[in-house]
Design a protein around this motif. Structure first.
Motif, PDB file in Angstrom:
ATOM      1  N   ASP A   1      -3.895   0.706  -3.115  1.00  0.00           N
ATOM      2  CA  ASP A   1      -3.534  -0.701  -3.229  1.00  0.00           C
ATOM      3  C   ASP A   1      -2.592  -0.810  -4.416  1.00  0.00           C
ATOM      4  O   ASP A   1      -2.985  -0.561  -5.563  1.00  0.00           O
TER       5      ASP A   1
ATOM      6  N   ARG B   1       0.834  -1.201   0.000  1.00  0.00           N
ATOM      7  CA  ARG B   1       0.000   0.000   0.000  1.00  0.00           C
ATOM      8  C   ARG B   1       0.865   1.244   0.000  1.00  0.00           C
ATOM      9  O   ARG B   1       1.979   1.246   0.532  1.00  0.00           O
TER      10      ARG B   1
ATOM     11  N   VAL C   1      -5.315   5.973   0.519  1.00  0.00           N
ATOM     12  CA  VAL C   1      -4.620   4.693   0.602  1.00  0.00           C
ATOM     13  C   VAL C   1      -4.712   4.010  -0.756  1.00  0.00           C
ATOM     14  O   VAL C   1      -5.816   3.759  -1.261  1.00  0.00           O
TER      15      VAL C   1
END
Length: 334
Positions: free
Chosen positions: A232, A217, A230
């Motif tokens: 991925d 992340r 955030v």
């Protein structure tokens, strides 16, 4: 007798203030934790701090308006971006020998390009330098200390950069949108070809980015929205956004990856994010314009710069061993 004990709580607190001078901005700590290098843009120097004593050991003259600093994985050199600006437009990167604390090389980046962020690949072979005014990223070969490539096609004003632990990708933030679609994009750069392979629409006015130690992340600071996004990195999508303080600037992650610390320039605080839940769990008062932040390799302290105040705050990071209370004292009968 029943003894109730509350979960351990983080006891993060400011434990020291180090006087530097003028306007400290960027900060990086050597892999062995013995020195912190702080860029002081107004005096065009780098202050070297001994974390054991929390005193300035020496200062090093570098280029005009130093901004960011990154240290090679072996700890032998520090690379400093020199922004230049209009009255002295020659942008450069100063190379400091950390054994002698002397500049051994100055790498010419160009004029009026606005050298800002810098990150070094995990093998120490290359440094990636964001050029805020040139909408590009310069790739420096650290063996020869020369620019070997320039990557173009970024969204306007690239500023922050972070490289994955395996060294295969660089993530670059953009501080302003590109017309006509008015998007703020984190660009994903393939470091084997130095080409942009993806763009992620994140949020307004991205300032900084940091990756978890396992690279799964990325945490992106968006200044004008007071949020951290955030990402991925497997799917290159935004999975969550986290509210932090006013005008967040920089982010650093603990070596164990459990927490992210975000400096909030506007309200004089540092937000603490639990990376397991992606929630802000604490706010640390540090006063006056916190900007740069770096965490020691052992995860016990964070160093925060305060431009305009001429100081560096030291936050001791730790867990109180017990914060519970005695409860329900009584008999169970006979």
């Amino acid at each position: 007798m029943i003894l109730t004990v509350a979960p351990a709580a983080h006891a993060d607190r400011v434990t020291a203030t180090i006087e530097v001078r003028d306007d400290p901005v960027g900060v990086a700590i050597t892999p062995d934790g013995t020195r912190a290098y702080v860029t002081v843009w107004d005096s065009s120097e780098v202050a070297v701090i001994n974390p054991r004593t929390n005193r300035v050991m020496t200062t090093i003259d570098v280029g005009y308006i130093p901004r960011a600093v990154a240290i090679t994985p072996d700890g032998t050199r520090a690379y400093v971006t020199n922004n230049g600006e209009f009255d002295n437009p020659s942008d450069s990167v100063s190379v400091i020998d950390t054994a002698t604390n002397r500049v051994t090389n100055t790498i010419d980046i160009g004029s009026n390009l606005g050298a800002e962020g810098i990150a070094i690949t995990p093998d120490g072979a290359y440094a990636y330098v964001t050029l805020y005014g040139g909408d590009r990223v310069a790739v420096v070969d650290t063996a020869t200390n020369t620019v070997i490539d320039t990557v173009v096609g970024f969204y306007s004003q690239p500023i922050g950069v972070a490289i994955t632990p395996d060294g295969t990708r660089a993530y670059v933030t953009s501080a302003n949108p590109r017309w006509p679609n008015n998007a703020f994009v984190v660009s994903v750069l393939d470091t084997s070809t130095n080409t942009i392979i993806n763009g992620i629409d994140v949020g307004r006015d991205q300032q900084a980015i940091a990756l978890l130690p396992d690279g799964t992340r990325a945490y992106v600071v968006s200044e004008t929205t007071d949020k951290v996004s955030v990402l991925d990195t497997a799917t290159n999508t935004v999975t969550q956004t986290i509210d932090v303080g006013d005008l967040p600037r920089q982010v650093a992650i603990t070596p164990d990856g459990t927490r992210a610390y975000v400096t909030n320039y506007g309200d004089g605080t540092v937000s603490v994010i639990d990376t397991a839940t992606n929630t802000a769990t604490n706010t640390i008062e540090v006063r006056d314009y916190p900007t740069g932040i770096a965490i020691t390799p052992d995860g016990t302290r964070a160093y925060v710069t305060h431009p305009g105040r001429g100081t560096v705050s030291v936050i001791t990071l730790g867990v109180e061993p017990w914060t519970g209370s005695l409860g329900s004292l009584g008999s169970s009968g006979s």
